[in-house]
Each structure stands twice: as structure tokens, then as C-alpha cells.
Design a protein around this motif. Structure first.
Motif, PDB file in Angstrom:
ATOM      1  N   LEU A  53     -76.514  30.572  31.954  1.00 50.05           N
ATOM      2  CA  LEU A  53     -75.565  30.783  30.856  1.00 50.05           C
ATOM      3  C   LEU A  53     -74.163  30.262  31.173  1.00 50.05           C
ATOM      4  CD1 LEU A  53     -76.658  34.400  29.838  1.00 50.05           C
ATOM      5  CD2 LEU A  53     -77.333  32.222  28.764  1.00 50.05           C
ATOM      6  N   GLY A  54     -73.934  29.809  32.417  1.00 49.59           N
ATOM      7  CA  GLY A  54     -72.614  29.313  32.797  1.00 49.59           C
ATOM      8  C   GLY A  54     -71.582  30.413  32.877  1.00 49.59           C
ATOM      9  N   ALA A  70     -73.548  38.727  24.390  1.00 47.20           N
ATOM     10  CA  ALA A  70     -72.702  37.597  23.993  1.00 47.20           C
ATOM     11  C   ALA A  70     -73.530  36.328  23.791  1.00 47.20           C
ATOM     12  CB  ALA A  70     -71.621  37.354  25.047  1.00 47.20           C
ATOM     13  N   HIS A  71     -74.660  36.247  24.496  1.00 41.32           N
ATOM     14  CA  HIS A  71     -75.527  35.071  24.394  1.00 41.32           C
ATOM     15  C   HIS A  71     -76.780  35.343  23.554  1.00 41.32           C
ATOM     16  CE1 HIS A  71     -73.277  32.429  27.117  1.00 41.32           C
ATOM     17  NE2 HIS A  71     -72.944  33.538  27.732  1.00 41.32           N
ATOM     18  N   TYR A 113     -89.895  35.439  26.009  1.00 36.57           N
ATOM     19  CA  TYR A 113     -90.215  34.945  27.348  1.00 36.57           C
ATOM     20  C   TYR A 113     -90.609  36.109  28.236  1.00 36.57           C
ATOM     21  CZ  TYR A 113     -87.759  30.711  25.916  1.00 36.57           C
ATOM     22  OH  TYR A 113     -87.365  29.583  25.252  1.00 36.57           O
ATOM     23  N   ALA A 114     -91.594  35.884  29.090  1.00 37.04           N
ATOM     24  CA  ALA A 114     -91.987  36.863  30.100  1.00 37.04           C
ATOM     25  C   ALA A 114     -91.356  36.461  31.422  1.00 37.04           C
ATOM     26  CB  ALA A 114     -93.498  36.893  30.250  1.00 37.04           C
ATOM     27  N   THR A 115     -90.817  37.435  32.140  1.00 32.06           N
ATOM     28  CA  THR A 115     -90.195  37.148  33.432  1.00 32.06           C
ATOM     29  C   THR A 115     -91.211  37.345  34.561  1.00 32.06           C
ATOM     30  OG1 THR A 115     -89.329  39.390  33.683  1.00 32.06           O
ATOM     31  CG2 THR A 115     -87.906  37.778  32.565  1.00 32.06           C
ATOM     32  N   SER A 159     -84.879  26.905  30.094  1.00 30.05           N
ATOM     33  CA  SER A 159     -85.628  26.736  28.841  1.00 30.05           C
ATOM     34  C   SER A 159     -85.278  27.791  27.794  1.00 30.05           C
ATOM     35  CB  SER A 159     -87.127  26.742  29.121  1.00 30.05           C
ATOM     36  OG  SER A 159     -87.557  28.039  29.507  1.00 30.05           O
ATOM     37  N   ILE A 160     -84.642  28.895  28.198  1.00 36.56           N
ATOM     38  CA  ILE A 160     -84.278  29.925  27.204  1.00 36.56           C
ATOM     39  C   ILE A 160     -83.144  29.458  26.314  1.00 36.56           C
ATOM     40  CG2 ILE A 160     -85.058  31.783  28.720  1.00 36.56           C
ATOM     41  CD1 ILE A 160     -82.046  32.580  29.012  1.00 36.56           C
ATOM     42  N   LEU A 161     -82.396  28.444  26.764  1.00 30.41           N
ATOM     43  CA  LEU A 161     -81.267  27.950  25.956  1.00 30.41           C
ATOM     44  C   LEU A 161     -81.800  27.222  24.767  1.00 30.41           C
ATOM     45  CD1 LEU A 161     -78.951  26.703  28.832  1.00 30.41           C
ATOM     46  CD2 LEU A 161     -78.829  28.858  27.612  1.00 30.41           C
TER      47      LEU A 161
END
Length: 161
Positions: A53-54, A70-71, A113-115, A159-161
């Protein structure tokens, strides 16, 4: 070790604007102790997510919550209750899923997404028949997944972005 029955005790992190859902399997003993997701200091989840996320590495639970919201990222777990030995996902038996369908109705979640592998497998078996939303499996950030370097994890989680 003997399996113990664990009941999920951490509420989902989300708001009405959440668009991405990251699902673990069930909170580890350390996460249950601290009362928040990925609470073990050796777990690389927060280092990976902040890099993707930077953002600065969040330290407090409040910082972690704020960064995710926030994201537009929601956090929860696939399992509401199960029998498990310690924090070993491979030992999970008698899993009962969380009500992911309910969470989807509270949010704008478009992707799940699965972690880790166990979360993905249990979601596909127990939850996807209700939600009809596929899950994308990411590698575990657990220190037990030593085959994945921090750099490789960051690349995969991008890839979540």
C-alpha cells in the motif's frame, strides 16, 4: 498436542466502502490474545500489506485499522469455530464458517483473497456455494511459510491493488 475448540473472537474489520476482503483461516492464539488480526510479531502480514500500500508500517491496532479502511480493505477469517492444535492450519477439523455473505451485504466488496491455502480451501467448500464469489489464494505470511521471502510475498500481495 490435543486439539482445542476455538471460537473466533475478533469482529470483522470493514466499513461501507470496503472493496477488497482478505480472509485468514482463524485467529492464532497470539492474535486472539491481542484481539486483532495477524497479531504474532513474527507474522509478516503487516510488513507485506504496508509495503504493497506504500504506507509506513503500522504499529498499533488503531494504525492497522486506519490503514486498511483508508485503502478500502476489509479483514476477517473464513472460520467462526473449529478444532485446532495451536496455530496449525493443517490441524483444523470441524470448521464452521463465518457469515461472509452477511459481510458482503454490508460492503462494496468486489474481490476476496485468502491469506493462505487452508482459508482458500475452506472458503471454496463452505462459503462460496452461498456467496458465488470466487476467492484468490495468496501465500501465507506466517513464519512457518519460510519458502516465501518478504520480497516474494510483497510481489504476490500486490495483486490486491
Amino acid at each position: 498436542m490435543t486439539p482445542q475448540t476455538v471460537i473466533h473472537n475478533i469482529p470483522p474489520l470493514y466499513d461501507g466502502e470496503s472493496r477488497v476482503l482478505l480472509l485468514g483461516s482463524i485467529p492464532s492464539p497470539k492474535s486472539r490474545e491481542v484481539g486483532f488480526f495477524y497479531g504474532h510479531p513474527q507474522n509478516r502480514f503487516w510488513r507485506v500489506l504496508s509495503a504493497v500500500l506504500g504506507e509506513e508500517l503500522p504499529v498499533t491496532i488503531a494504525d492497522k485499522r486506519a490503514m486498511c479502511l483508508a485503502h478500502h480493505i476489509a479483514l476477517w477469517d473464513t472460520i467462526a469455530r473449529c478444532n485446532i492444535v495451536g496455530a496449525s492450519d493443517t490441524s483444523i477439523k470441524n470448521a464452521v464458517p463465518n457469515d461472509i455473505q452477511w459481510l458482503l451485504h454490508q460492503t462494496k466488496i468486489e474481490r476476496i483473497y485468502a491469506t493462505g491455502a487452508k482459508s482458500a480451501a475452506l472458503y471454496r467448500k463452505l462459503v462460496e456455494p452461498q456467496t458465488h464469489m470466487p476467492i484468490i489464494q495468496l501465500p501465507s505470511t506466517s513464519p512457518a511459510n519460510a519458502a516465501w521471502s518478504l520480497e516474494r510475498l510483497i510481489e504476490a500481495y500486490a495483486s490486491i491493488l
